[in-house]
Design a protein around this motif. Sequence first.
Motif, PDB file in Angstrom:
ATOM      1  N   LYS A  89      33.785  48.213  43.375  1.00  0.00           N
ATOM      2  CA  LYS A  89      32.521  47.478  43.506  1.00  0.00           C
ATOM      3  C   LYS A  89      32.510  46.364  42.456  1.00  0.00           C
ATOM      4  N   GLY A  90      32.246  45.148  42.888  1.00  0.00           N
ATOM      5  CA  GLY A  90      32.186  44.013  41.981  1.00  0.00           C
ATOM      6  C   GLY A  90      33.521  43.361  41.691  1.00  0.00           C
ATOM      7  N   ALA A  91      34.608  43.854  42.280  1.00  0.00           N
ATOM      8  CA  ALA A  91      35.916  43.236  42.051  1.00  0.00           C
ATOM      9  C   ALA A  91      35.944  41.840  42.669  1.00  0.00           C
ATOM     10  N   ALA A  92      36.701  40.958  42.040  1.00  0.00           N
ATOM     11  CA  ALA A  92      36.857  39.594  42.549  1.00  0.00           C
ATOM     12  C   ALA A  92      38.105  39.520  43.418  1.00  0.00           C
ATOM     13  N   PHE A  93      37.976  38.900  44.577  1.00  0.00           N
ATOM     14  CA  PHE A  93      39.084  38.706  45.511  1.00  0.00           C
ATOM     15  C   PHE A  93      39.415  37.224  45.508  1.00  0.00           C
ATOM     16  N   ILE A  94      40.615  36.871  45.035  1.00  0.00           N
ATOM     17  CA  ILE A  94      40.993  35.467  44.891  1.00  0.00           C
ATOM     18  C   ILE A  94      42.178  35.184  45.789  1.00  0.00           C
TER      19      ILE A  94
END
Length: 110
Positions: A89-94
């Motif tokens: 939850k809240g991870a950034a996907f780049i």
Amino acid sequence: TARLLSGADVGIIGFGDLGRALNRLLTGFRTCTKVYDPWLPPSILIDNGVEPASLDEVLSQSDFVFVVASVTSENQGFLGADSFAKMRKGAAFILLSRAGVVDFAALMAA
């Protein structure tokens, strides 16, 4: 809600030229970096100072997930709803590579 890259758990999907260049940039941030690349032997990843990992490990154990994989006929849209559900939850996907590896409808729904 700001997140720091310094000391973060980072996952990289794909470890070709772009993945290796990204890893060199990340070393200054003292990240714990796991890499998923099914085409490379673990020894190459270890020699580059990263931890070989499964796709599930990269997705579920990373604060930042960088995607630098090339598109092939075998991985078209392979990052879909199941993949996004495994992320923290809240991870950034780049996404830094070709968009074809991502199912964008699933990404928007996530």
